[in-house]
Write a protein that holds these residues in place. Structure first.
Motif, mmCIF file in Angstrom:
data_model
loop_
_atom_site.group_PDB
_atom_site.id
_atom_site.type_symbol
_atom_site.label_atom_id
_atom_site.label_comp_id
_atom_site.label_asym_id
_atom_site.label_seq_id
_atom_site.Cartn_x
_atom_site.Cartn_y
_atom_site.Cartn_z
ATOM 1 N N ALA A 174 2.249 2.857 9.742
ATOM 2 C CA ALA A 174 1.552 1.647 10.197
ATOM 3 C C ALA A 174 0.228 2.024 10.853
ATOM 4 N N GLY A 175 -0.798 1.289 10.529
ATOM 5 C CA GLY A 175 -2.103 1.550 11.137
ATOM 6 C C GLY A 175 -3.057 0.399 10.900
ATOM 7 N N ILE A 176 -4.032 0.309 11.784
ATOM 8 C CA ILE A 176 -5.063 -0.722 11.663
ATOM 9 C C ILE A 176 -6.427 -0.068 11.852
ATOM 10 N N GLY A 207 0.782 -1.229 0.000
ATOM 11 C CA GLY A 207 0.000 0.000 0.000
ATOM 12 C C GLY A 207 0.813 1.277 0.000
ATOM 13 N N ILE A 208 0.348 2.245 0.777
ATOM 14 C CA ILE A 208 0.965 3.563 0.844
ATOM 15 C C ILE A 208 2.413 3.467 1.337
ATOM 16 N N GLN A 257 7.586 -12.504 4.408
ATOM 17 C CA GLN A 257 8.081 -12.833 3.074
ATOM 18 C C GLN A 257 7.834 -11.687 2.101
ATOM 19 N N GLU A 258 6.682 -11.052 2.204
ATOM 20 C CA GLU A 258 6.373 -9.908 1.349
ATOM 21 C C GLU A 258 7.378 -8.774 1.582
ATOM 22 N N LEU A 259 7.714 -8.528 2.853
ATOM 23 C CA LEU A 259 8.674 -7.471 3.189
ATOM 24 C C LEU A 259 10.071 -7.816 2.673
ATOM 25 N N LEU A 260 10.473 -9.055 2.829
ATOM 26 C CA LEU A 260 11.802 -9.469 2.355
ATOM 27 C C LEU A 260 11.896 -9.415 0.828
ATOM 28 N N CYS A 304 7.075 -4.146 8.957
ATOM 29 C CA CYS A 304 5.692 -4.616 8.906
ATOM 30 C C CYS A 304 5.486 -5.541 10.105
ATOM 31 N N SER A 305 4.246 -5.889 10.350
ATOM 32 C CA SER A 305 3.968 -6.707 11.536
ATOM 33 C C SER A 305 3.824 -8.193 11.241
#
Length: 149
Positions: free
Chosen positions: A89-91, A13-14, A38-41, A33-34
Motif C-alpha cells: 500500500a502506498g500513496i 495494480g502491483i 466493491q473492487e476488492l470483493l 485496500c483503503s
C-alpha cells in the motif's frame, strides 16, 4: 504451498498481480485496500473461484494502528498468523513541494511508512514462533515536483 500471505493495497495494480501469483501457488490470502471495497470483493471472489483458495478481504486505513491491530486479530483467529507479508500500500502527492501541506505530508508518512511498521510489528511474532517468514516492502520512485529556480 499453503502459506498465509497478506498483501496490502491489493485491489489493483502491483498488489493485485502479487496476490494473484500467490493464489496460483495455492496460498491463502489476506487482501486489503483503503477505499475500493466493491473492487476488492470482486477480486476476492475471482481468486476463490479461479484458484480455489481461501481469501480474507478487508477494507480499512492501513496507516491506522487500530485498523492494523483489528486486522491481525482477524488473521490470528482465522489463520494463526502470516507467513508472508507484502507491504504494498502506498500513496503519492502530485504537486509542487511548496504547495504540500503538513497534513498532506503526514498522510504520506502514515500510509507509506507507518503502515509498514505497524504490519511488520504485528506479523513478526508469529514468524519468529514459526522460525520462518518473509516480509517484502514495496516502494515507488513516484515523487514530488520541486520548485524551479
Amino acid at each position: 504451498m499453503n502459506r498465509t500471505v497478506l498483501v496490502t493495497g491489493a485491489s489493483r495494480g502491483i498488489g493485485r498481480a502479487i496476490a494473484s501469483a500467490f493464489a496460483a501457488e495455492g496460498d491463502r490470502l489476506i487482501i486489503t485496500c483503503s477505499r475500493s471495497e466493491q473492487e476488492l470483493l470482486n477480486f476476492k471472489k475471482e481468486l476463490e473461484e479461479t484458484f480455489h483458495t481461501e481469501v480474507l478481504a478487508s477494507v480499512g486505513d492501513i496507516s491506522s494502528f487500530e485498523y492494523v491491530e483489528q486486522l491481525f486479530e482477524q488473521i490470528t483467529e482465522r489463520f494463526g498468523g502470516v507467513d508472508v507479508l507484502i507491504n504494498n500500500a502506498g500513496i503519492s502527492y502530485i504537486g509542487l513541494l511548496t504547495d504540500m501541506t503538513d497534513s498532506d505530508w503526514d498522510r504520506i508518512l502514515q500510509t507509506n511508512l507507518s503502515s509498514v511498521f505497524y504490519c511488520s510489528r504485528a506479523a513478526v511474532p508469529y514468524m519468529v514462533s514459526q522460525k520462518a517468514g518473509k516480509i517484502l516492502n514495496i516502494s515507488s520512485m513516484w515523487g514530488i515536483s520541486g520548485a524551479s529556480c
